[in-house]
Design an enzyme around this catalytic site. Structure first.
Site, PDB file in Angstrom:
ATOM      1  N   ASP A   1     -21.112 100.291 -72.877  1.00 29.31           N
ATOM      2  CA  ASP A   1     -21.831 100.276 -71.593  1.00 29.31           C
ATOM      3  C   ASP A   1     -20.956 100.955 -70.554  1.00 29.31           C
ATOM      4  O   ASP A   1     -19.817 101.352 -70.843  1.00 29.31           O
ATOM      5  CB  ASP A   1     -22.147  98.824 -71.165  1.00 29.31           C
ATOM      6  CG  ASP A   1     -23.365  98.720 -70.239  1.00 29.31           C
ATOM      7  OD1 ASP A   1     -23.281  99.188 -69.090  1.00 29.31           O
ATOM      8  OD2 ASP A   1     -24.401  98.186 -70.672  1.00 29.31           O
TER       9      ASP A   1
ATOM     10  N   GLY B   1     -18.222 103.756 -71.461  1.00 28.03           N
ATOM     11  CA  GLY B   1     -18.486 105.188 -71.567  1.00 28.03           C
ATOM     12  C   GLY B   1     -19.860 105.520 -71.038  1.00 28.03           C
ATOM     13  O   GLY B   1     -20.533 104.678 -70.433  1.00 28.03           O
ATOM     14  N   ASP B   2     -20.265 106.759 -71.297  1.00 27.64           N
ATOM     15  CA  ASP B   2     -21.530 107.274 -70.788  1.00 27.64           C
ATOM     16  C   ASP B   2     -22.344 107.769 -71.981  1.00 27.64           C
ATOM     17  O   ASP B   2     -21.938 108.722 -72.656  1.00 27.64           O
ATOM     18  CB  ASP B   2     -21.198 108.427 -69.817  1.00 27.64           C
ATOM     19  CG  ASP B   2     -22.456 109.090 -69.270  1.00 27.64           C
ATOM     20  OD1 ASP B   2     -23.568 108.713 -69.670  1.00 27.64           O
ATOM     21  OD2 ASP B   2     -22.311 109.995 -68.429  1.00 27.64           O
ATOM     22  N   PHE B   3     -23.472 107.126 -72.253  1.00 28.58           N
ATOM     23  CA  PHE B   3     -24.218 107.508 -73.468  1.00 28.58           C
ATOM     24  C   PHE B   3     -24.869 108.890 -73.366  1.00 28.58           C
ATOM     25  O   PHE B   3     -25.381 109.389 -74.353  1.00 28.58           O
ATOM     26  CB  PHE B   3     -25.189 106.439 -73.955  1.00 28.58           C
ATOM     27  CG  PHE B   3     -26.069 105.743 -72.924  1.00 28.58           C
ATOM     28  CD1 PHE B   3     -26.725 106.439 -71.928  1.00 28.58           C
ATOM     29  CD2 PHE B   3     -26.264 104.359 -73.021  1.00 28.58           C
ATOM     30  CE1 PHE B   3     -27.548 105.787 -71.025  1.00 28.58           C
ATOM     31  CE2 PHE B   3     -27.086 103.693 -72.108  1.00 28.58           C
ATOM     32  CZ  PHE B   3     -27.719 104.414 -71.105  1.00 28.58           C
TER      33      PHE B   3
ATOM     34  N   HIS C   1     -36.221 102.407 -71.662  1.00 30.80           N
ATOM     35  CA  HIS C   1     -37.243 102.293 -70.593  1.00 30.80           C
ATOM     36  C   HIS C   1     -36.684 102.659 -69.212  1.00 30.80           C
ATOM     37  O   HIS C   1     -37.446 102.854 -68.276  1.00 30.80           O
ATOM     38  CB  HIS C   1     -37.886 100.895 -70.598  1.00 30.80           C
ATOM     39  CG  HIS C   1     -37.113  99.831 -69.884  1.00 30.80           C
ATOM     40  ND1 HIS C   1     -37.705  98.716 -69.327  1.00 30.80           N
ATOM     41  CD2 HIS C   1     -35.785  99.691 -69.644  1.00 30.80           C
ATOM     42  CE1 HIS C   1     -36.787  97.951 -68.770  1.00 30.80           C
ATOM     43  NE2 HIS C   1     -35.614  98.516 -68.948  1.00 30.80           N
TER      44      HIS C   1
HETATM   45  C1  LIG Z   1     -31.768  97.451 -68.272  1.00 31.83           C
HETATM   46  S1  LIG Z   1     -30.105  97.189 -68.724  1.00 31.83           S
HETATM   47  C2  LIG Z   1     -30.253  96.477 -70.342  1.00 31.83           C
HETATM   48  C3  LIG Z   1     -29.052  95.661 -70.725  1.00 31.83           C
HETATM   49  C4  LIG Z   1     -29.164  94.929 -72.050  1.00 31.83           C
HETATM   50  N1  LIG Z   1     -29.299  95.842 -73.167  1.00 31.83           N
HETATM   51  C5  LIG Z   1     -30.276  93.913 -72.026  1.00 31.83           C
HETATM   52  O1  LIG Z   1     -31.187  94.004 -72.838  1.00 31.83           O
HETATM   53  O2  LIG Z   1     -30.274  93.000 -71.181  1.00 31.83           O
HETATM   54  C6  LIG Z   1     -29.499  98.831 -69.060  1.00 31.83           C
HETATM   55  C7  LIG Z   1     -28.022  98.908 -69.380  1.00 31.83           C
HETATM   56  O3  LIG Z   1     -27.664 100.297 -69.567  1.00 31.83           O
HETATM   57  C8  LIG Z   1     -26.378 100.491 -68.991  1.00 31.83           C
HETATM   58  N2  LIG Z   1     -26.204 101.921 -68.675  1.00 31.83           N
HETATM   59  C9  LIG Z   1     -26.820 102.622 -67.688  1.00 31.83           C
HETATM   60  N3  LIG Z   1     -26.410 103.904 -67.706  1.00 31.83           N
HETATM   61  C10 LIG Z   1     -25.518 104.024 -68.725  1.00 31.83           C
HETATM   62  C11 LIG Z   1     -24.768 105.112 -69.241  1.00 31.83           C
HETATM   63  N4  LIG Z   1     -24.854 106.335 -68.698  1.00 31.83           N
HETATM   64  N5  LIG Z   1     -23.961 104.890 -70.323  1.00 31.83           N
HETATM   65  C12 LIG Z   1     -23.872 103.633 -70.856  1.00 31.83           C
HETATM   66  N6  LIG Z   1     -24.572 102.555 -70.406  1.00 31.83           N
HETATM   67  C13 LIG Z   1     -25.383 102.745 -69.352  1.00 31.83           C
HETATM   68  C14 LIG Z   1     -26.404  99.596 -67.742  1.00 31.83           C
HETATM   69  O4  LIG Z   1     -25.116  99.317 -67.256  1.00 31.83           O
HETATM   70  C15 LIG Z   1     -27.122  98.364 -68.280  1.00 31.83           C
HETATM   71  O5  LIG Z   1     -26.227  97.396 -68.812  1.00 31.83           O
END
Ligand SMILES: C[S@@+](CC[C@H](N)C(=O)[O-])C[C@H]1O[C@@H](n2cnc3c(N)ncnc32)[C@H](O)[C@@H]1O
Length: 329
Positions: free
Chosen positions: A196, A220-222, A239
């Site tokens: 995350d 990191g950044d996905f 989503h």
């Molecule tokens: C809507 S939340 C869902 C969290 C978790 N999977 C859940 O079901 O409760 C989206 C997650 O994506 C992470 N996120 C957003 N942009 C990201 C990125 N560029 N790289 C990695 N993680 C990221 C956010 O920090 C957050 O924890």
């Protein structure tokens, strides 16, 4: 019987109920009523509020069943209001979070509808997750809200899928880590990676979502790259993003996984037609806040195809969330 104009007015007043809920959550009113009825004067003193103004907000919420005015200006908590107590895992953090920045972004929903772009970026000057990275308190509230929103669904996903064929599960955007915790608990043969942004990893490392044995925590950044693994799990992640951004994430999974690897999305599918569904609210929130969208099964199938994957099957769970499984095309 209420007339159509009364009904539509009620819908139009939704913002008032929504903000009133946020106020009583921020003041901690439901917790002050746990021991029984209290006068609004006592509640105002305990929360440094104006008793007349607090009374008017509580009267509105009592009319919606959140409190009961058991004698003049004395309130009790109802079962509905008890869902907002801080010792009940539930919607309080979510209602607080959604009525903060997201609420302000919503005032510009028309901008999103005209442009197809998130109003959040216009109002706050940067995309939602970039903004959260610079606002740690709001990021922590966001992660708590995700825990609240996830109640039951992590267990449902962990129960519904057969994880036996895999060795290393990567939870992308795993946030607080609740889903990974449930998966690892049921599958002692598996190692985990919690991936995350730094704020999400911090929440998981502090144990926000439960125990995470055998886990590597990777910030990191996905959109750049994802860690190696043979099973990628993304719950309520795709989503958040439009098709182009979603494809980029899925392509990175495809690149990093072995030929027998799988990708699992855990998402709520949009039901067809006019059927009432909370996911239709979430969808419009995504439009205004992150630029993402809720999708139908057919939309997920074409997203996978564009990323070099193919949708194998949709597995229902005990809750509203489904598991959408894909493998290499
Ligand atoms: C809507 S939340 C869902 C969290 C978790 N999977 C859940 O079901 O409760 C989206 C997650 O994506 C992470 N996120 C957003 N942009 C990201 C990125 N560029 N790289 C990695 N993680 C990221 C956010 O920090 C957050 O924890």
């Amino acid at each position: 019987m209420t007339s159509p104009s009364q009904q539509i007015m009620r819908l139009g007043f939704g913002f008032a109920a929504s903000q009133a809920l946020r106020v009583i959550i921020e003041l901690g009113i439901p917790d002050l009523l746990v021991t029984g009825k209290r006068s609004v004067i006592e509640l105002a003193a305990a929360t440094q509020s104006n008793s007349e103004a607090l009374y008017r907000v509580m009267r509105l919420l009592a009319a919606e069943g959140v409190f009961s005015e058991v004698s003049p200006r004395h309130f009790e908590l109802t079962d509905l209001g008890a869902a907002l107590r801080c010792d009940r895992p539930g919607p309080r953090d979510f209602i607080h979070m959604i009525n903060s920045e997201a609420y302000l972004a919503f005032e510009q929903l028309l901008h999103s509808v005209r442009s197809g772009k998130p109003a959040f970026d216009k109002v706050f000057g940067s995309p939602r997750f970039d903004w959260l990275s610079e606002h740690p308190e709001q990021a922590a509230l966001f992660q708590r809200a995700m825990v609240a929103l996830s109640q039951g669904s992590n267990e449902a996903v962990a129960e519904a899928y057969d994880f036996r064929p895999f060795t290393r599960v990567v939870d992308l955007g795993g946030g607080h880590g609740q889903l990974l915790s449930e998966i690892l608990k049921r599958n002692p043969h598996l190692d985990g990676v919690l991936f995350d942004l730094p704020s999400g990893v911090a929440a998981a490392q502090q144990g926000a979502g439960g125990a995470l044995p055998r886990t590597d925590f990777v910030a990191g950044d996905f959109f750049e790259s994802v860690p190696a693994g043979d099973l990628y799990v993304l719950k309520k992640v795709i989503h958040d993003w439009d098709d182009e951004r979603s494809e980029a994430i899925l392509r990175n999974c495809r690149k990093a996984m072995p030929s027998n690897g799988k990708v699992l999305l855990a998402e709520t599918l949009v039901p067809p037609g006019d059927q009432p569904s909370q996911i239709k609210y979430v969808d419009v929130v995504m439009l205004a806040v992150t630029g993402g969208l809720e999708r139908t099964e057919a939309q997920y199938a074409s997203l996978f195809a564009a990323a070099g994957l193919k949708l194998n099957r949709v597995i229902p769970t005990q809750g509203p969330i489904s598991i959408i499984e894909a493998s290499a095309a």
